[in-house]
Motif scaffolding. Structure first.
Motif, PDB file in Angstrom:
ATOM      1  N   LEU A   1      -5.293   2.271  25.378  1.00  0.00           N
ATOM      2  CA  LEU A   1      -4.379   2.819  24.374  1.00  0.00           C
ATOM      3  C   LEU A   1      -3.097   2.002  24.231  1.00  0.00           C
ATOM      4  O   LEU A   1      -2.709   1.646  23.114  1.00  0.00           O
ATOM      5  CB  LEU A   1      -4.055   4.289  24.662  1.00  0.00           C
ATOM      6  CG  LEU A   1      -3.125   4.962  23.647  1.00  0.00           C
ATOM      7  CD1 LEU A   1      -3.676   4.869  22.231  1.00  0.00           C
ATOM      8  CD2 LEU A   1      -2.887   6.416  24.038  1.00  0.00           C
ATOM      9  N   LEU A   2      -2.424   1.707  25.329  1.00  0.00           N
ATOM     10  CA  LEU A   2      -1.162   0.967  25.231  1.00  0.00           C
ATOM     11  C   LEU A   2      -1.350  -0.429  24.641  1.00  0.00           C
ATOM     12  O   LEU A   2      -0.608  -0.810  23.723  1.00  0.00           O
ATOM     13  CB  LEU A   2      -0.452   0.909  26.583  1.00  0.00           C
ATOM     14  CG  LEU A   2       0.038   2.247  27.134  1.00  0.00           C
ATOM     15  CD1 LEU A   2       0.676   2.061  28.502  1.00  0.00           C
ATOM     16  CD2 LEU A   2       0.995   2.920  26.189  1.00  0.00           C
ATOM     17  N   PRO A   3      -2.339  -1.216  25.112  1.00  0.00           N
ATOM     18  CA  PRO A   3      -2.540  -2.529  24.480  1.00  0.00           C
ATOM     19  C   PRO A   3      -2.881  -2.419  22.988  1.00  0.00           C
ATOM     20  O   PRO A   3      -2.439  -3.243  22.190  1.00  0.00           O
ATOM     21  CB  PRO A   3      -3.695  -3.145  25.258  1.00  0.00           C
ATOM     22  CG  PRO A   3      -3.724  -2.433  26.567  1.00  0.00           C
ATOM     23  CD  PRO A   3      -3.200  -1.059  26.298  1.00  0.00           C
ATOM     24  N   ILE A   4      -3.631  -1.397  22.617  1.00  0.00           N
ATOM     25  CA  ILE A   4      -3.973  -1.210  21.206  1.00  0.00           C
ATOM     26  C   ILE A   4      -2.716  -0.899  20.401  1.00  0.00           C
ATOM     27  O   ILE A   4      -2.484  -1.472  19.330  1.00  0.00           O
ATOM     28  CB  ILE A   4      -5.044  -0.106  21.039  1.00  0.00           C
ATOM     29  CG1 ILE A   4      -6.398  -0.636  21.519  1.00  0.00           C
ATOM     30  CG2 ILE A   4      -5.122   0.374  19.591  1.00  0.00           C
ATOM     31  CD1 ILE A   4      -7.464   0.432  21.664  1.00  0.00           C
ATOM     32  N   LEU A   5      -1.884  -0.003  20.911  1.00  0.00           N
ATOM     33  CA  LEU A   5      -0.645   0.337  20.198  1.00  0.00           C
ATOM     34  C   LEU A   5       0.268  -0.882  20.066  1.00  0.00           C
ATOM     35  O   LEU A   5       0.884  -1.096  19.017  1.00  0.00           O
ATOM     36  CB  LEU A   5       0.079   1.486  20.896  1.00  0.00           C
ATOM     37  CG  LEU A   5      -0.606   2.842  20.782  1.00  0.00           C
ATOM     38  CD1 LEU A   5       0.081   3.858  21.687  1.00  0.00           C
ATOM     39  CD2 LEU A   5      -0.635   3.327  19.340  1.00  0.00           C
ATOM     40  N   HIS A   6       0.351  -1.685  21.117  1.00  0.00           N
ATOM     41  CA  HIS A   6       1.168  -2.910  21.042  1.00  0.00           C
ATOM     42  C   HIS A   6       0.629  -3.848  19.972  1.00  0.00           C
ATOM     43  O   HIS A   6       1.395  -4.429  19.197  1.00  0.00           O
ATOM     44  CB  HIS A   6       1.210  -3.627  22.391  1.00  0.00           C
ATOM     45  CG  HIS A   6       2.179  -3.043  23.353  1.00  0.00           C
ATOM     46  ND1 HIS A   6       3.537  -3.063  23.172  1.00  0.00           N
ATOM     47  CD2 HIS A   6       1.984  -2.407  24.527  1.00  0.00           C
ATOM     48  CE1 HIS A   6       4.141  -2.477  24.178  1.00  0.00           C
ATOM     49  NE2 HIS A   6       3.213  -2.058  25.021  1.00  0.00           N
ATOM     50  N   GLU A   7      -0.686  -3.993  19.928  1.00  0.00           N
ATOM     51  CA  GLU A   7      -1.292  -4.887  18.943  1.00  0.00           C
ATOM     52  C   GLU A   7      -1.105  -4.355  17.523  1.00  0.00           C
ATOM     53  O   GLU A   7      -0.853  -5.122  16.591  1.00  0.00           O
ATOM     54  CB  GLU A   7      -2.778  -5.090  19.263  1.00  0.00           C
ATOM     55  CG  GLU A   7      -3.420  -6.201  18.490  1.00  0.00           C
ATOM     56  CD  GLU A   7      -2.879  -7.584  18.848  1.00  0.00           C
ATOM     57  OE1 GLU A   7      -2.926  -8.468  17.968  1.00  0.00           O
ATOM     58  OE2 GLU A   7      -2.412  -7.780  19.981  1.00  0.00           O
ATOM     59  N   VAL A   8      -1.229  -3.041  17.348  1.00  0.00           N
ATOM     60  CA  VAL A   8      -1.000  -2.434  16.029  1.00  0.00           C
ATOM     61  C   VAL A   8       0.444  -2.676  15.599  1.00  0.00           C
ATOM     62  O   VAL A   8       0.715  -3.050  14.447  1.00  0.00           O
ATOM     63  CB  VAL A   8      -1.336  -0.920  16.043  1.00  0.00           C
ATOM     64  CG1 VAL A   8      -0.813  -0.225  14.802  1.00  0.00           C
ATOM     65  CG2 VAL A   8      -2.851  -0.729  16.165  1.00  0.00           C
ATOM     66  N   GLN A   9       1.370  -2.480  16.532  1.00  0.00           N
ATOM     67  CA  GLN A   9       2.775  -2.716  16.185  1.00  0.00           C
ATOM     68  C   GLN A   9       3.022  -4.188  15.877  1.00  0.00           C
ATOM     69  O   GLN A   9       3.794  -4.511  14.977  1.00  0.00           O
ATOM     70  CB  GLN A   9       3.705  -2.241  17.303  1.00  0.00           C
ATOM     71  CG  GLN A   9       5.173  -2.416  16.948  1.00  0.00           C
ATOM     72  CD  GLN A   9       6.064  -1.513  17.731  1.00  0.00           C
ATOM     73  OE1 GLN A   9       6.021  -0.310  17.539  1.00  0.00           O
ATOM     74  NE2 GLN A   9       6.871  -2.080  18.600  1.00  0.00           N
ATOM     75  N   GLN A  10       2.368  -5.065  16.601  1.00  0.00           N
ATOM     76  CA  GLN A  10       2.489  -6.499  16.321  1.00  0.00           C
ATOM     77  C   GLN A  10       1.964  -6.814  14.914  1.00  0.00           C
ATOM     78  O   GLN A  10       2.556  -7.588  14.176  1.00  0.00           O
ATOM     79  CB  GLN A  10       1.706  -7.304  17.369  1.00  0.00           C
ATOM     80  CG  GLN A  10       1.764  -8.791  17.178  1.00  0.00           C
ATOM     81  CD  GLN A  10       3.118  -9.369  17.506  1.00  0.00           C
ATOM     82  OE1 GLN A  10       3.844  -8.839  18.328  1.00  0.00           O
ATOM     83  NE2 GLN A  10       3.466 -10.457  16.868  1.00  0.00           N
ATOM     84  N   GLU A  11       0.878  -6.189  14.542  1.00  0.00           N
ATOM     85  CA  GLU A  11       0.240  -6.422  13.233  1.00  0.00           C
ATOM     86  C   GLU A  11       1.096  -5.914  12.075  1.00  0.00           C
ATOM     87  O   GLU A  11       1.271  -6.595  11.077  1.00  0.00           O
ATOM     88  CB  GLU A  11      -1.125  -5.739  13.206  1.00  0.00           C
ATOM     89  CG  GLU A  11      -1.841  -5.802  11.875  1.00  0.00           C
ATOM     90  CD  GLU A  11      -2.466  -7.155  11.582  1.00  0.00           C
ATOM     91  OE1 GLU A  11      -2.792  -7.385  10.406  1.00  0.00           O
ATOM     92  OE2 GLU A  11      -2.623  -7.975  12.496  1.00  0.00           O
ATOM     93  N   PHE A  12       1.637  -4.699  12.204  1.00  0.00           N
ATOM     94  CA  PHE A  12       2.336  -4.061  11.085  1.00  0.00           C
ATOM     95  C   PHE A  12       3.857  -4.062  11.232  1.00  0.00           C
ATOM     96  O   PHE A  12       4.559  -3.740  10.282  1.00  0.00           O
ATOM     97  CB  PHE A  12       1.863  -2.609  10.920  1.00  0.00           C
ATOM     98  CG  PHE A  12       0.396  -2.485  10.635  1.00  0.00           C
ATOM     99  CD1 PHE A  12      -0.138  -2.897   9.424  1.00  0.00           C
ATOM    100  CD2 PHE A  12      -0.462  -1.969  11.586  1.00  0.00           C
ATOM    101  CE1 PHE A  12      -1.493  -2.794   9.158  1.00  0.00           C
ATOM    102  CE2 PHE A  12      -1.821  -1.854  11.340  1.00  0.00           C
ATOM    103  CZ  PHE A  12      -2.344  -2.269  10.129  1.00  0.00           C
ATOM    104  N   GLY A  13       4.348  -4.365  12.428  1.00  0.00           N
ATOM    105  CA  GLY A  13       5.787  -4.286  12.668  1.00  0.00           C
ATOM    106  C   GLY A  13       6.216  -2.915  13.164  1.00  0.00           C
ATOM    107  O   GLY A  13       7.361  -2.709  13.532  1.00  0.00           O
ATOM    108  N   TYR A  14       5.304  -1.976  13.178  1.00  0.00           N
ATOM    109  CA  TYR A  14       5.518  -0.607  13.648  1.00  0.00           C
ATOM    110  C   TYR A  14       4.154   0.035  13.781  1.00  0.00           C
ATOM    111  O   TYR A  14       3.144  -0.591  13.448  1.00  0.00           O
ATOM    112  CB  TYR A  14       6.419   0.185  12.690  1.00  0.00           C
ATOM    113  CG  TYR A  14       5.818   0.457  11.327  1.00  0.00           C
ATOM    114  CD1 TYR A  14       5.438   1.737  10.962  1.00  0.00           C
ATOM    115  CD2 TYR A  14       5.631  -0.565  10.394  1.00  0.00           C
ATOM    116  CE1 TYR A  14       4.880   2.002   9.715  1.00  0.00           C
ATOM    117  CE2 TYR A  14       5.091  -0.308   9.151  1.00  0.00           C
ATOM    118  CZ  TYR A  14       4.712   0.970   8.811  1.00  0.00           C
ATOM    119  OH  TYR A  14       4.170   1.233   7.587  1.00  0.00           O
ATOM    120  N   VAL A  15       4.104   1.266  14.277  1.00  0.00           N
ATOM    121  CA  VAL A  15       2.836   1.984  14.379  1.00  0.00           C
ATOM    122  C   VAL A  15       2.786   2.979  13.210  1.00  0.00           C
ATOM    123  O   VAL A  15       3.430   4.020  13.256  1.00  0.00           O
ATOM    124  CB  VAL A  15       2.692   2.724  15.728  1.00  0.00           C
ATOM    125  CG1 VAL A  15       1.359   3.461  15.785  1.00  0.00           C
ATOM    126  CG2 VAL A  15       2.812   1.754  16.894  1.00  0.00           C
TER     127      VAL A  15
END
Length: 159
Positions: free
Chosen positions: A28-42
């Motif tokens: 979950l945490l790595p996925i959330l970090h990657e999502v935030q990296q992709e969009f700039g936020y979750v």
């Protein structure tokens, strides 16, 4: 400037991120970090997708996003200025420094300047306790920050 991303694009891009990372232990945490990296936020639209893909409730995903200060639920400014709020930094003048930076930017914590240039965020340790107070500008850490250095960092971020 506001960037609008179609909800379907968010879902598709989120599914791709989850597919790449779902087999990690505790993904979950790595996925959330990657999502935030992709969009700039979750994005709100990403949370139900993550929940479904990981067989979690939406509340569990939302709880993690809102618990950790590093995740944002809205886009950040072009520059992110983080001020350490931990005890060591507070004891070395961090409160006065925070008030000065807020005044210079004209915003409070968790806000972005009207021009979208700078987002101000509190953090609760930058690991630079011996060099307190500490700040981070766009991932670069600065120690023993005084009001002059803070003003210079704010000026740099406003450019």
């Amino acid at each position: 400037m506001t960037i609008h991303i179609a909800e379907g694009d968010i879902a598709a891009r989120t599914r791709a991120i989850v597919a790449d990372l779902r087999f990690l232990e505790g993904p979950l945490l790595p996925i959330l970090h990657e999502v935030q990296q992709e969009f700039g936020y979750v994005p709100q639209e990403a949370m139900p997708v993550i929940a479904e893909e990981l067989n979690l409730s939406r509340a569990e995903v939302h709880g993690v996003v809102t618990f950790y200060h590093d995740y944002r639920d809205h886009p950040a400014g072009r520059h992110v200025l983080k001020l350490c709020r931990a005890e060591a930094c507070q004891s070395m003048g961090g409160d006065a420094l925070a008030e000065r930076v807020k005044a210079l930017l004209g915003i409070d914590f968790h806000q972005t300047t009207l021009d979208g240039g700078v987002t101000l965020e509190p953090v609760y340790c930058l690991g630079l306790c011996a060099c307190a107070p500490a700040v981070m500008l766009d991932g670069e850490v600065y120690g023993r920050v005084d009001e002059q250095t803070a003003a210079e960092l704010v000026a740099e971020a406003r450019r």
